[in-house]
Design an enzyme around this catalytic site. Structure first.
Site, PDB file in Angstrom:
ATOM      1  N   ASP A  84      18.251  49.785  32.349  1.00  0.00           N
ATOM      2  CA  ASP A  84      19.369  48.945  31.907  1.00  0.00           C
ATOM      3  C   ASP A  84      19.168  47.576  32.547  1.00  0.00           C
ATOM      4  OD1 ASP A  84      21.780  48.058  30.836  1.00  0.00           O
ATOM      5  OD2 ASP A  84      23.056  49.157  32.245  1.00  0.00           O
ATOM      6  N   ARG A 100      37.847  48.626  27.769  1.00  0.00           N
ATOM      7  CA  ARG A 100      36.666  48.172  28.524  1.00  0.00           C
ATOM      8  C   ARG A 100      37.192  47.254  29.600  1.00  0.00           C
ATOM      9  NH1 ARG A 100      30.876  46.074  26.308  1.00  0.00           N
ATOM     10  NH2 ARG A 100      30.733  48.332  26.141  1.00  0.00           N
ATOM     11  N   HIS A 147      30.199  54.636  31.869  1.00  0.00           N
ATOM     12  CA  HIS A 147      30.096  54.336  30.441  1.00  0.00           C
ATOM     13  C   HIS A 147      29.869  55.659  29.700  1.00  0.00           C
ATOM     14  CE1 HIS A 147      29.812  51.996  26.949  1.00  0.00           C
ATOM     15  NE2 HIS A 147      28.643  51.404  27.108  1.00  0.00           N
ATOM     16  N   CYS A 199      20.465  51.165  26.739  1.00  0.00           N
ATOM     17  CA  CYS A 199      21.761  51.133  26.037  1.00  0.00           C
ATOM     18  C   CYS A 199      21.966  49.850  25.249  1.00  0.00           C
ATOM     19  CB  CYS A 199      22.885  51.321  27.050  1.00  0.00           C
ATOM     20  SG  CYS A 199      23.012  49.966  28.248  1.00  0.00           S
ATOM     21  N   ARG A 211      25.918  55.646  18.888  1.00  0.00           N
ATOM     22  CA  ARG A 211      27.205  55.239  19.472  1.00  0.00           C
ATOM     23  C   ARG A 211      28.345  55.543  18.495  1.00  0.00           C
ATOM     24  NH1 ARG A 211      27.863  51.878  23.672  1.00  0.00           N
ATOM     25  NH2 ARG A 211      29.982  52.631  23.310  1.00  0.00           N
ATOM     26  N   GLN A 245      28.397  55.932  26.091  1.00  0.00           N
ATOM     27  CA  GLN A 245      26.959  55.657  26.027  1.00  0.00           C
ATOM     28  C   GLN A 245      26.170  56.902  26.410  1.00  0.00           C
ATOM     29  OE1 GLN A 245      25.437  52.573  25.080  1.00  0.00           O
ATOM     30  NE2 GLN A 245      23.710  53.973  24.922  1.00  0.00           N
TER      31      GLN A 245
HETATM   32  N1   CP Z   1      25.710  49.550  24.965  1.00  0.00           N
HETATM   33  C1   CP Z   1      26.906  48.941  24.851  1.00  0.00           C
HETATM   34  O1   CP Z   1      27.942  49.402  25.360  1.00  0.00           O
HETATM   35  O2   CP Z   1      26.867  47.794  24.122  1.00  0.00           O
HETATM   36  P1   CP Z   1      28.047  46.737  24.003  1.00  0.00           P
HETATM   37  O3   CP Z   1      28.257  46.133  25.365  1.00  0.00           O
HETATM   38  O4   CP Z   1      27.541  45.727  23.001  1.00  0.00           O
HETATM   39  O5   CP Z   1      29.283  47.436  23.525  1.00  0.00           O
HETATM   40  N1  NVA Z   2      25.317  47.875  32.729  1.00  0.00           N
HETATM   41  C1  NVA Z   2      25.670  47.007  31.613  1.00  0.00           C
HETATM   42  C2  NVA Z   2      25.850  47.805  30.380  1.00  0.00           C
HETATM   43  C3  NVA Z   2      26.244  47.041  29.152  1.00  0.00           C
HETATM   44  C4  NVA Z   2      26.466  47.908  27.968  1.00  0.00           C
HETATM   45  C5  NVA Z   2      26.922  46.218  31.962  1.00  0.00           C
HETATM   46  O1  NVA Z   2      27.843  46.792  32.537  1.00  0.00           O
HETATM   47  O2  NVA Z   2      26.966  45.030  31.664  1.00  0.00           O
END
Ligand code: CP
Ligand code: NVA
Length: 302
Positions: free
Chosen positions: A215, A96, A123, A255, A283, A126
């Protein structure tokens, strides 16, 4: 050739369908026995870290979660060297990252699959979970349904619209000026044979939709833009009157993490149309399905 998953369309539509099918296996074989999976996080995570760790465990492997400051990507050593080092011990490098380019640099050198656990750009896990959620709710068939995205044309939106294009789900999207999906993503949807319309208002996007998704207004890494974004996105809250414009029986997706009273009203996310807990549950199935596809008898075939 090593296959990576930096975006959902790194899979073909046939391969994506296989991953979705494999995700349904609740008692998967231990295809990762004796294998390690590195999970690097430059940003916080609840769902991604926990679902990935449990999926690797369920497949017989051993996950090692690594906070970015422990390995110091591009500070202690270059991203390529971090990746090459971890690849000596692990069969997958999940990461990440703040900057999608870091994943691309890792993928360029990595002898093992690099999997995007969320970047500023996409992502994919997701999106796979969201398809699983919708497919299960709609009784197995995705093609021909309509999905509305209301809000930021962000990482989650980008992967989801590509996933929709790959599975025959028509998309309409409404975003504040300057916050819509970029041209590259719109072109990619067209190239995949998908149908995507850019609406001039949330009401127009949602009209007749079978699923309404949103989101956060401020993604991780955008905190300095918080005030301006909150102002720009205020008319884009998904509330009950907006949901009422969707098709009868329409569902709501997010998400998570969510901010009640900002991008979604509590009455929607905590109401009967909400599938957010099924999404969170999926997930685990999504990442498990991907790893089964990569390491199972399938070994990355369609
Ligand atoms: N939806 C998602 O990716 O959640 P986290 O940021 O908690 O991993
Ligand atoms: N768009 C959000 C998603 C988190 C799972 C972010 O990038 O923070």
């Amino acid at each position: 050739m090593t296959r990576h998953l930096l975006e959902v369309d790194d899979l073909t539509a046939t391969e994506l369908a296989s991953v979705l099918d494999l995700a349904a296996d609740e008692y998967p074989p231990h295809v990762m026995a004796g294998r390690g999976v590195a999970l690097i996080f430059q940003k916080p995570s609840a769902r991604t870290r926990n679902s990935s760790e449990v999926a690797v465990f369920q497949l017989g492997g051993h996950p090692v979660t690594i906070r970015a400051d422990e390995v110091g990507i591009d500070t202690r050593e270059p991203a390529e060297d971090v990746c090459m080092t971890l690849a000596q011990y692990h069969s997958v490098i999940g990461a990440r990252v703040l900057d999608h380019a870091v994943l691309e640099r890792m993928a360029r050198v990595s002898p093992v699959p690099v999997v995007n656990l969320l970047s500023d750009r996409s992502h994919p896990l997701q999106a796979i979970a969201d398809l699983l959620t919708l497919r299960s709710h709609w009784g197995g068939e995705l093609a021909g349904r309509r999905l509305a995205w209301v809000g930021d044309g962000n990482n989650v939106a980008r992967s989801l619209v590509l996933a929709c294009a790959m599975t025959g789900v028509d998309v309409s999207i409404a975003s504040p000026p300057g916050h819509g999906l970029d041209e590259v993503s719109l072109d990619a949807v067209v190239a995949l044979g998908g149908s995507l319309s850019v609406a001039s208002s949330p009401a127009e996007a949602v009209k007749g939709a079978d699923a309404v998704c949103t989101d956060v207004w401020v993604s991780m890494g955008q905190e300095s833009e918080s005030a301006a974004r909150t102002e720009a996105f205020r008319p884009y809250q998904v509330d009950a009157p907006l949901m009422a414009l969707a098709a009868p029986g329409a569902v709501f997706l997010h998400c998570l993490p969510a901010h009640r009273g900002e991008e979604v009203a509590a009455e929607v996310i905590d109401g009967p149309a909400s599938l957010v807990w099924a999404q969170a549950a999926n997930r685990l199935r999504a990442v498990r399905g991907l790893l089964l596809w990569m390491f199972g008898p399938h070994q990355g075939r369609g």
